[in-house]
Write an enzyme that holds these catalytic residues in place. Structure first.
Site, mmCIF file in Angstrom:
data_model
loop_
_atom_site.group_PDB
_atom_site.id
_atom_site.type_symbol
_atom_site.label_atom_id
_atom_site.label_comp_id
_atom_site.label_asym_id
_atom_site.label_seq_id
_atom_site.Cartn_x
_atom_site.Cartn_y
_atom_site.Cartn_z
ATOM 1 N N LYS A 209 0.854 -1.182 0.000
ATOM 2 C CA LYS A 209 0.000 0.000 0.000
ATOM 3 C C LYS A 209 0.892 1.234 0.000
ATOM 4 O O LYS A 209 1.365 1.680 1.044
ATOM 5 C CB LYS A 209 -0.924 0.046 1.212
ATOM 6 C CG LYS A 209 -2.034 1.106 1.077
ATOM 7 C CD LYS A 209 -2.570 1.599 2.392
ATOM 8 C CE LYS A 209 -1.783 2.751 2.952
ATOM 9 N NZ LYS A 209 -1.802 3.984 2.106
ATOM 10 N N SER A 261 5.293 7.601 10.055
ATOM 11 C CA SER A 261 5.390 8.343 11.309
ATOM 12 C C SER A 261 5.436 7.401 12.507
ATOM 13 O O SER A 261 4.945 6.263 12.446
ATOM 14 C CB SER A 261 4.188 9.281 11.458
ATOM 15 O OG SER A 261 3.000 8.541 11.689
ATOM 16 N N GLU A 282 10.364 1.634 10.190
ATOM 17 C CA GLU A 282 11.310 2.757 10.109
ATOM 18 C C GLU A 282 10.497 4.021 10.267
ATOM 19 O O GLU A 282 9.664 4.352 9.419
ATOM 20 C CB GLU A 282 12.060 2.749 8.767
ATOM 21 C CG GLU A 282 13.353 3.551 8.845
ATOM 22 C CD GLU A 282 13.399 4.725 7.907
ATOM 23 O OE1 GLU A 282 12.868 5.796 8.300
ATOM 24 O OE2 GLU A 282 13.947 4.596 6.811
ATOM 25 N N CYS A 316 13.624 11.046 6.291
ATOM 26 C CA CYS A 316 13.670 10.589 7.679
ATOM 27 C C CYS A 316 15.057 10.736 8.297
ATOM 28 O O CYS A 316 15.181 10.961 9.499
ATOM 29 C CB CYS A 316 13.230 9.124 7.765
ATOM 30 S SG CYS A 316 11.526 8.831 7.265
#
Length: 545
Positions: A209, A261, A282, A316
């Site tokens: 997804k 997140s 992650e 990130c």
């Protein structure tokens, strides 16, 4: 401990200069690079039955409609798992080298046709073309690595048996089955197929997804991998809102791979744990870069630009905290600010821009809020500090803040935009303490001319990766080594052995020869225990493991 915000020099406020220059345009429009015929072809790869609801995505560079995509339902997700599971059985039966050959063919196709996906990445994310190429580079590295090394990672390995010679033990690796893979919008190529490649070569199927905003890039990658020889049903793509179909992706998975997140990651982990299914996550970061007193300031300033503003800070592992030794802070900041103000902003579908756009109004609002609240509370803007609607709806200048204090949101919250705060320190112990003073632990960077000293400090930092004299690319690009987070930055690792073995189950097959591990040859229980006690002492003396 020294006040890390003291002695901040006065700085220019937003609007006091002309702002970052605009890069030359690329001559091509998003509409010409991503025509409706391409959108329709790629959208056909979405698992969505009947007459699905449609959702429109927006091109961040212009704010114009980019694509209208069908939305999958939870029932579609279930169908995707059924198709993937049927395909997985025959795929897992293939020799590892045959599966790996698909990755190597994909590697070549990707490099040959990279301009196609660079257009898509830019159109969907708004990032500069150089930063889009970083995704191509990362995926090519992963495809080559696992294409060459998967056999070694997955092959059966001899292990020590209960009794030397008499017990023959082999550790095997078996695929989990079908991996539920949820990937974000910020690196749509790398974080969709980059994580899918080791899962697939390990013998699994994948139900992915991607974020709806960047689904075209993932669909393009799937199409190319099928062209390289992957069975089409093996990688299913479903598209829809996370709260609507995300739980279904987790509900049917044999293992979950998630990037996003920390808040959503907690929910994914809880759902997976309730089913006793493993997960790798992650998550967010508030990454620090340490500039020591002996650092090469020009190299450090150049590195800080890459560290803080790649993909407009929507990375990130980008740096949001700069910790600089007092003795060099003013000189470093002057050099860093000069380079930051010179960055060319632009949205052309060509090389030339140093930084592109944020992806959405949500990211623009979050970035603006952090900067405006900090300035109102007393922070100063050294560079940037304002949106650039003259360039596009979501552009924001690369921004350096000084005088940030702990009560400001930008101090501890992840901005995920082109904003960095500068702090000062006196001793290395203070720098390490400040770098570790966060619940996150994803990436960090240390700059010094003494590499041994840099590695020693790196070992004290609580982050999954540390780069010495580089921003993030050295560690991330070393695909034979693990990459991931500590603390609230996640669980598990991508890359290296851990990056592929997470998608497998370890199986021990032990074959006993000649004698059982029980009383035999006429020995009673007491005699058996005495013989084994003596045997254990002998094995220890002979240093058997």
């Amino acid at each position: 401990m020294t006040d890390l915000t003291a002695d901040a020099p006065a700085a220019e406020q937003p609007g006091s200069e002309a702002g970052n220059p605009a890069a030359p345009g690329g001559g091509r429009t998003v509409a010409s690079a991503v025509p409706s015929s391409l959108v329709a072809r790629l959208a056909a790869g979405i698992t969505a039955a009947g007459e699905p609801a449609l959702v429109e995505t927006v091109a961040p560079l212009t704010g114009e409609r980019l694509a209208s995509l069908p939305q999958s339902t939870p029932a579609d997700v279930e169908v995707a798992y059924e198709l993937a599971r049927r395909a997985q059985h025959s795929w897992a039966a293939q020799p590892v080298r045959r599966r790996a050959a698909v990755l190597l063919r994909f590697h070549d196709l990707l490099l040959r046709r990279q301009d196609e996906v660079l257009d898509l990445i830019q159109a969907e994310t708004g990032k500069a073309r150089l930063h889009a190429f970083e995704e191509v580079l990362a995926v090519a590295l992963a495809a080559r690595h696992y294409g060459r090394a998967a056999h070694a990672y997955l092959r059966d390995k001899r292990r020590g048996g209960a009794l030397p010679v008499l017990t023959h033990v082999v550790e095997g690796r078996r695929p989990k089955g079908v991996i539920g893979h949820i990937s974000p919008w910020n690196y749509p190529l790398e974080l969709s197929i980059g994580d899918a490649l080791p899962a697939l070569v390990a013998g699994n199927a994948v139900v992915n997804k991607p974020d709806t905003q960047t689904a075209l890039t993932a669909l393009w990658a799937r199409e190319l991998l099928v062209e390289a020889g992957l069975p089409a049903d093996l990688w299913q793509i479903v598209v829809g809102d996370g709260p609507v179909i995300g739980p279904a992706v987790v509900e049917h998975a044999d293992y979950v791979s998630f990037t996003g997140s920390t808040r959503t990651g907690r929910d994914v982990a809880q759902r997976a744990a309730a089913r006793l299914v493993g997960a790798s996550l992650e998550l967010g970061g508030k990454n620090a870069m340490l500039v020591l007193a002996d650092a090469d300031l020009d190299r450090a300033a150049e590195g800080a630009v890459r560290a803080c503003f790649s993909s407009a800070g929507q990375l990130c592992i980008s740096i949001e905290r700069l910790l600089v030794h007092h003795s060099v802070a003013d000189e470093f900041l002057a050099r860093f600010a000069e380079r930051t103000r010179a960055l060319r902003l632009g949205g052309g579908l060509a090389y030339g821009a140093d930084m592109g756009s944020l992806v959405s109004v949500r990211q623009l609002d979050a970035t603006t809020r952090h900067v405006d609240e900090a300035v109102k509370a007393g922070a100063t803007v050294v560079a940037g500090g304002r949106p650039r609607p003259d360039l596009g709806p979501f552009f924001y200048e690369p921004t350096i803040l000084d005088g940030v204090t702990p009560e400001m949101a930008v101090c501890a919250e992840e901005t995920f935009g082109p904003v960095v705060a500068v702090y000062r320190f006196d001793t290395e112990d203070e720098a390490v303490e400040a770098a570790n003073a966060t619940s996150y632990g994803l990436n960090s960077s240390v700059w010094t001319k003494d590499r041994r000293r840099g590695r020693a400090i790196a070992a004290r930092l609580r982050t999954g990766t540390v780069n010495v004299n580089e921003a993030f690319a050295a560690a991330y690009g070393s695909v034979g080594a693990p990459m991931g987070g500590m603390g609230e930055s996640g669980l598990g690792r991508r890359h290296g052995a851990e990056g592929i073995l997470r998608f497998t189950e370890a199986q021990t097959i032990a074959t006993q020869r000649l004698l059982p591990l029980a009383p035999s040859l006429g020995l009673d229980d007491r005699q058996f225990a005495a013989v084994f006690t003596g045997g254990l002492r002998v094995l220890k003396a002979l240093r058997f493991k």
